[in-house]
Design a protein around this motif. Sequence first.
Motif, PDB file in Angstrom:
ATOM      1  N   UNK A 105       0.830  -1.202   0.000  1.00  0.00           N
ATOM      2  CA  UNK A 105       0.000   0.000   0.000  1.00  0.00           C
ATOM      3  C   UNK A 105       0.865   1.252   0.000  1.00  0.00           C
ATOM      4  N   UNK A 106       0.293   2.336  -0.478  1.00  0.00           N
ATOM      5  CA  UNK A 106       0.935   3.646  -0.454  1.00  0.00           C
ATOM      6  C   UNK A 106      -0.115   4.695  -0.132  1.00  0.00           C
ATOM      7  N   UNK A 107       0.335   5.887   0.244  1.00  0.00           N
ATOM      8  CA  UNK A 107      -0.592   6.936   0.679  1.00  0.00           C
ATOM      9  C   UNK A 107      -0.121   8.301   0.206  1.00  0.00           C
ATOM     10  N   UNK A 108      -1.072   9.151  -0.124  1.00  0.00           N
ATOM     11  CA  UNK A 108      -0.797  10.546  -0.477  1.00  0.00           C
ATOM     12  C   UNK A 108      -1.973  11.392  -0.013  1.00  0.00           C
ATOM     13  N   UNK A 120      -8.169  15.766   1.069  1.00  0.00           N
ATOM     14  CA  UNK A 120      -8.346  14.398   0.570  1.00  0.00           C
ATOM     15  C   UNK A 120      -7.171  13.536   0.989  1.00  0.00           C
ATOM     16  N   UNK A 121      -7.408  12.258   0.976  1.00  0.00           N
ATOM     17  CA  UNK A 121      -6.382  11.257   1.259  1.00  0.00           C
ATOM     18  C   UNK A 121      -6.633  10.076   0.327  1.00  0.00           C
ATOM     19  N   UNK A 122      -5.579   9.612  -0.329  1.00  0.00           N
ATOM     20  CA  UNK A 122      -5.698   8.459  -1.223  1.00  0.00           C
ATOM     21  C   UNK A 122      -4.831   7.327  -0.685  1.00  0.00           C
ATOM     22  N   UNK A 123      -5.438   6.166  -0.524  1.00  0.00           N
ATOM     23  CA  UNK A 123      -4.731   4.952  -0.124  1.00  0.00           C
ATOM     24  C   UNK A 123      -4.883   3.942  -1.257  1.00  0.00           C
ATOM     25  N   UNK A 124      -3.763   3.432  -1.751  1.00  0.00           N
ATOM     26  CA  UNK A 124      -3.828   2.493  -2.859  1.00  0.00           C
ATOM     27  C   UNK A 124      -2.850   1.348  -2.688  1.00  0.00           C
ATOM     28  N   UNK A 125      -3.090   0.272  -3.433  1.00  0.00           N
ATOM     29  CA  UNK A 125      -2.167  -0.867  -3.377  1.00  0.00           C
ATOM     30  C   UNK A 125      -1.868  -1.380  -4.777  1.00  0.00           C
ATOM     31  N   UNK A 126      -0.706  -1.992  -4.891  1.00  0.00           N
ATOM     32  CA  UNK A 126      -0.321  -2.740  -6.083  1.00  0.00           C
ATOM     33  C   UNK A 126      -0.018  -4.162  -5.651  1.00  0.00           C
ATOM     34  N   UNK A 228       2.633   9.247   9.376  1.00  0.00           N
ATOM     35  CA  UNK A 228       2.697  10.240   8.303  1.00  0.00           C
ATOM     36  C   UNK A 228       4.047  10.214   7.590  1.00  0.00           C
ATOM     37  N   UNK A 229       5.050   9.584   8.175  1.00  0.00           N
ATOM     38  CA  UNK A 229       6.364   9.494   7.541  1.00  0.00           C
ATOM     39  C   UNK A 229       6.317   8.687   6.245  1.00  0.00           C
ATOM     40  N   UNK A 230       5.307   7.845   6.072  1.00  0.00           N
ATOM     41  CA  UNK A 230       5.241   7.035   4.858  1.00  0.00           C
ATOM     42  C   UNK A 230       4.478   7.737   3.735  1.00  0.00           C
ATOM     43  N   UNK A 231       3.925   8.933   4.015  1.00  0.00           N
ATOM     44  CA  UNK A 231       3.211   9.670   2.972  1.00  0.00           C
ATOM     45  C   UNK A 231       4.142   9.984   1.814  1.00  0.00           C
ATOM     46  N   UNK A 232       3.637   9.862   0.611  1.00  0.00           N
ATOM     47  CA  UNK A 232       4.390  10.252  -0.574  1.00  0.00           C
ATOM     48  C   UNK A 232       4.124  11.715  -0.894  1.00  0.00           C
ATOM     49  N   UNK A 233       5.138  12.383  -1.402  1.00  0.00           N
ATOM     50  CA  UNK A 233       4.996  13.786  -1.773  1.00  0.00           C
ATOM     51  C   UNK A 233       4.284  13.905  -3.113  1.00  0.00           C
ATOM     52  N   UNK A 234       3.498  14.957  -3.267  1.00  0.00           N
ATOM     53  CA  UNK A 234       2.858  15.209  -4.540  1.00  0.00           C
ATOM     54  C   UNK A 234       3.903  15.688  -5.552  1.00  0.00           C
ATOM     55  N   UNK A 235       3.731  15.251  -6.773  1.00  0.00           N
ATOM     56  CA  UNK A 235       4.661  15.660  -7.834  1.00  0.00           C
ATOM     57  C   UNK A 235       4.047  16.701  -8.734  1.00  0.00           C
TER      58      UNK A 235
END
Length: 235
Positions: A105-108, A120-126, A228-235
């Motif tokens: 999973x990842x989060x942004x 908003x918050x998006x949680x997704x998985x691959x 929150x340390x695992x949050x990905x930065x927006x590009x």
Amino acid sequence: MSQPAVTFPPLMWGEEAPDSAFDHAVMRATLGCDAGLIAYKLGAAEMEAALVFAPEVSLSKAMTMLPLCGVGFQNALGALAPPEVAVHLDWWGGIRVNGARCGGFRAMASGTDRDAVPDWLVIGFTLPLIPASEDMGHTPDETALFAEGCAEVDPPTLLEAWARHTLNWLNRWEDEGSAPLHSEWRGLAHRIGEDAENQSLKGTFLGVDEDFGMLLRDDTTTHLIPLTKVLEAQT
């Protein structure tokens, strides 16, 4: 060949993504879509899905949605896979099948202020379905779903089950608080009580705090690493 129709529970609906499901969900969230959107892409080699949330609590508490979605996934796959298949979760969002890494999973979020309520918050998985290489001996700690006795697991059915189980846990979290989720997650967490390394810190992974921050004990003190340390930065 077209994919079979995917059915989602009430308050959730799906959009098939043309490319990355996570990027599609982030794009839709940025444009102001309602919470409950699940972007997905069901490929031959891997499946992806991402869920859009509209939190009403601070980002530090909203990040509970990462382990919540992970527990929903474990419950879904656990119900569909053969009983001997073990599914566990890494603190940072990784999925483990029979002990080996199998996607994650990842989060942004719209912002990074832990005390602010994000838009908003998006949680997704691959999830890899087939191994990237026929010779898995070179990567013994990585696997794919169909290589672990789960060839009969149907990706659209798994996606639907993940949505249902995640919605169930979301309702429980809203009605009962974090305690049931903490209990469920702790029984699925990988390497609690063992040595771990995170954010350049090393120690014993003791567990998590109320907001699922990692408690890492070294020789002198216990460190708290916010989720929150695992949050990905927006590009």
